[in-house]
Design a protein around this motif. Sequence first.
Motif, short mmCIF file in Angstrom:
data_model
loop_
_atom_site.label_atom_id
_atom_site.label_comp_id
_atom_site.label_asym_id
_atom_site.label_seq_id
_atom_site.Cartn_x
_atom_site.Cartn_y
_atom_site.Cartn_z
N ARG A 86 6.75 0.07 -32.28
CA ARG A 86 6.11 0.71 -33.43
C ARG A 86 7.12 0.84 -34.56
O ARG A 86 8.31 1.07 -34.32
CB ARG A 86 5.63 2.13 -33.07
CG ARG A 86 4.46 2.15 -32.14
CD ARG A 86 3.21 1.69 -32.83
NE ARG A 86 2.17 2.69 -32.73
CZ ARG A 86 1.19 2.84 -33.62
NH1 ARG A 86 1.14 2.09 -34.68
NH2 ARG A 86 0.26 3.74 -33.44
N VAL A 87 6.63 0.74 -35.80
CA VAL A 87 7.48 0.98 -36.96
C VAL A 87 6.92 2.20 -37.69
O VAL A 87 5.70 2.33 -37.85
CB VAL A 87 7.47 -0.25 -37.92
CG1 VAL A 87 8.24 0.06 -39.21
CG2 VAL A 87 8.06 -1.47 -37.21
N VAL A 88 7.81 3.11 -38.08
CA VAL A 88 7.38 4.22 -38.94
C VAL A 88 8.05 3.97 -40.30
O VAL A 88 9.27 4.07 -40.43
CB VAL A 88 7.78 5.60 -38.37
CG1 VAL A 88 7.18 6.70 -39.26
CG2 VAL A 88 7.31 5.76 -36.94
N ASP A 89 7.23 3.62 -41.27
CA ASP A 89 7.75 3.26 -42.58
C ASP A 89 7.85 4.52 -43.46
O ASP A 89 6.83 5.14 -43.78
CB ASP A 89 6.83 2.22 -43.24
CG ASP A 89 7.45 1.67 -44.52
OD1 ASP A 89 7.68 2.47 -45.45
OD2 ASP A 89 7.70 0.46 -44.59
N CYS A 90 9.09 4.85 -43.81
CA CYS A 90 9.34 6.04 -44.66
C CYS A 90 10.13 5.58 -45.87
O CYS A 90 11.15 6.18 -46.21
CB CYS A 90 10.13 7.08 -43.87
SG CYS A 90 9.32 7.65 -42.37
N THR A 128 2.30 -0.26 -37.67
CA THR A 128 3.12 0.56 -38.56
C THR A 128 2.40 1.84 -38.96
O THR A 128 1.24 1.82 -39.34
CB THR A 128 3.47 -0.26 -39.83
OG1 THR A 128 4.18 -1.42 -39.43
CG2 THR A 128 4.34 0.55 -40.79
N LEU A 129 3.16 2.93 -38.84
CA LEU A 129 2.68 4.21 -39.40
C LEU A 129 3.43 4.41 -40.72
O LEU A 129 4.65 4.25 -40.76
CB LEU A 129 3.05 5.38 -38.48
CG LEU A 129 2.21 5.64 -37.24
CD1 LEU A 129 2.83 6.81 -36.46
CD2 LEU A 129 0.79 6.00 -37.63
N HIS A 130 2.73 4.77 -41.75
CA HIS A 130 3.37 5.04 -43.03
C HIS A 130 3.39 6.54 -43.29
O HIS A 130 2.35 7.19 -43.18
CB HIS A 130 2.60 4.39 -44.19
CG HIS A 130 2.76 2.90 -44.23
ND1 HIS A 130 3.79 2.28 -44.91
CD2 HIS A 130 2.03 1.92 -43.65
CE1 HIS A 130 3.67 0.98 -44.77
NE2 HIS A 130 2.62 0.72 -44.01
N VAL A 131 4.56 7.07 -43.63
CA VAL A 131 4.65 8.47 -44.08
C VAL A 131 5.06 8.40 -45.54
O VAL A 131 6.16 7.95 -45.87
CB VAL A 131 5.74 9.24 -43.29
CG1 VAL A 131 5.82 10.69 -43.78
CG2 VAL A 131 5.45 9.18 -41.80
N ASN A 132 4.17 8.81 -46.42
CA ASN A 132 4.49 8.64 -47.83
C ASN A 132 3.70 9.65 -48.68
O ASN A 132 2.92 10.43 -48.17
CB ASN A 132 4.18 7.21 -48.28
CG ASN A 132 5.22 6.70 -49.27
OD1 ASN A 132 5.58 7.40 -50.21
ND2 ASN A 132 5.72 5.50 -49.04
#
Length: 326
Positions: free
Chosen positions: A170-174, A289-293
């Motif tokens: 998994r990728v967490v895109d911050c 991918t989970l995006h935290v933005n």
Amino acid sequence: MRILVKGAGVAGLTVAWQLYRHGFDVTIHERAEKIGQGASGFAGGMLAPWCEREGAEEPVLTLGRLAADWWEAALPGHVQRRGTLVVASGRDAGELERFAGRTSGWEWLDEQAIAALEPDLAGRFRKALFFRQEAHLDPRKALSALTAGLEEARMRFLFGPGGDTARYDRVVDCTGAAQIGRLPNLRGVRGEMLRLETGDVTLSRPVRLLHPRHPIYIVPRERNRFMVGATMIESDDAGPIAARSLMELLNAAYSLHPAFGEARLIDTGAGIRPAYPDNLPQVTEDGDTLHVNGLYRHGFLLAPAMASEVARRLFAEHAQPERMAS
Ligand SMILES: Cc1cc2nc3c(=O)[nH]c(=O)nc-3n(C[C@H](O)[C@H](O)[C@H](O)COP(=O)(O)OP(=O)(O)OC[C@H]3O[C@@H](n4cnc5c(N)ncnc54)[C@H](O)[C@@H]3O)c2cc1C
């Protein structure tokens, strides 16, 4: 589950911290050569959900009121719980009433009470609002301390270009403002700031000076330093501070206390606050991918809540034994 967190701003580091505590195998990749080069390095570090509610939706208060405890648990000693003082010059007194009408959690202070709280502001303002429950921290110190804690816990940090995502589940895109134009509806709100140094004025807590066009705040730091912020410009131009913004911030600092006129200008900067249309952050999914933005003005205030949400989702997907780090 192997997780790659992209971006080592406040979002990425708090996510990494939270995932580490839940026992995940985490690697952080930061594009820059060191941490804190994005918006997070320019922040005031105010944990001020009651004040921010003046122009923000309810979740900023409900989620943000938990932030000071999260930071204190993660980084003992970093959080200053001294409240926020809100003042306005005589001709802008109506701004103070308006601010009070749009917020909660304050108490009115008269001249004497202001002087008791901030002796250097004695005689300068007749009335003030005091938000006793608010707190602040030094963002650069907090980011460095989180990084040091993660490195001590043997988390892998990768710096510079690259970042092969294929090796991770998994990728967490911050990556904050780098996603403008990629994530739907994400925009940039430019915030310019500066830092002053003077031994001629002491403040113990963030002070907000209301003004119809140029409201500012001053956040005290160690070693006689003060962060003065911040402009709010609908733009994703991260270039140097504009002369006009510099003049407005300096003017406002000078009107808060004339001793700021003799202060040394340590540095200036501009950060791009990533924001969605409602100015609330989101955790969104796109494949693996989970995006935290979209942390907007509230990176330090709301990143802990977003990090908990990421951990909750990944934990639900793949239960791991919780590793209680603190
Ligand atoms: C002047 C100013 C004052 C502020 N004051 C406050 C405040 O008092 N309180 C508060 O709570 N908030 C405040 N904020 C808001 C807060 O700073 C932001 O909400 C927050 O910094 C956003 O954090 P982020 O981690 O999403 O983005 P960033 O801090 O910008 O971090 C993103 C990181 O991702 C990296 N990156 C980009 N692309 C890639 C890639 N492809 N691969 C790997 N890494 C990549 C970048 O180099 C950067 O380090 C302020 C903001 C500004 C500008």
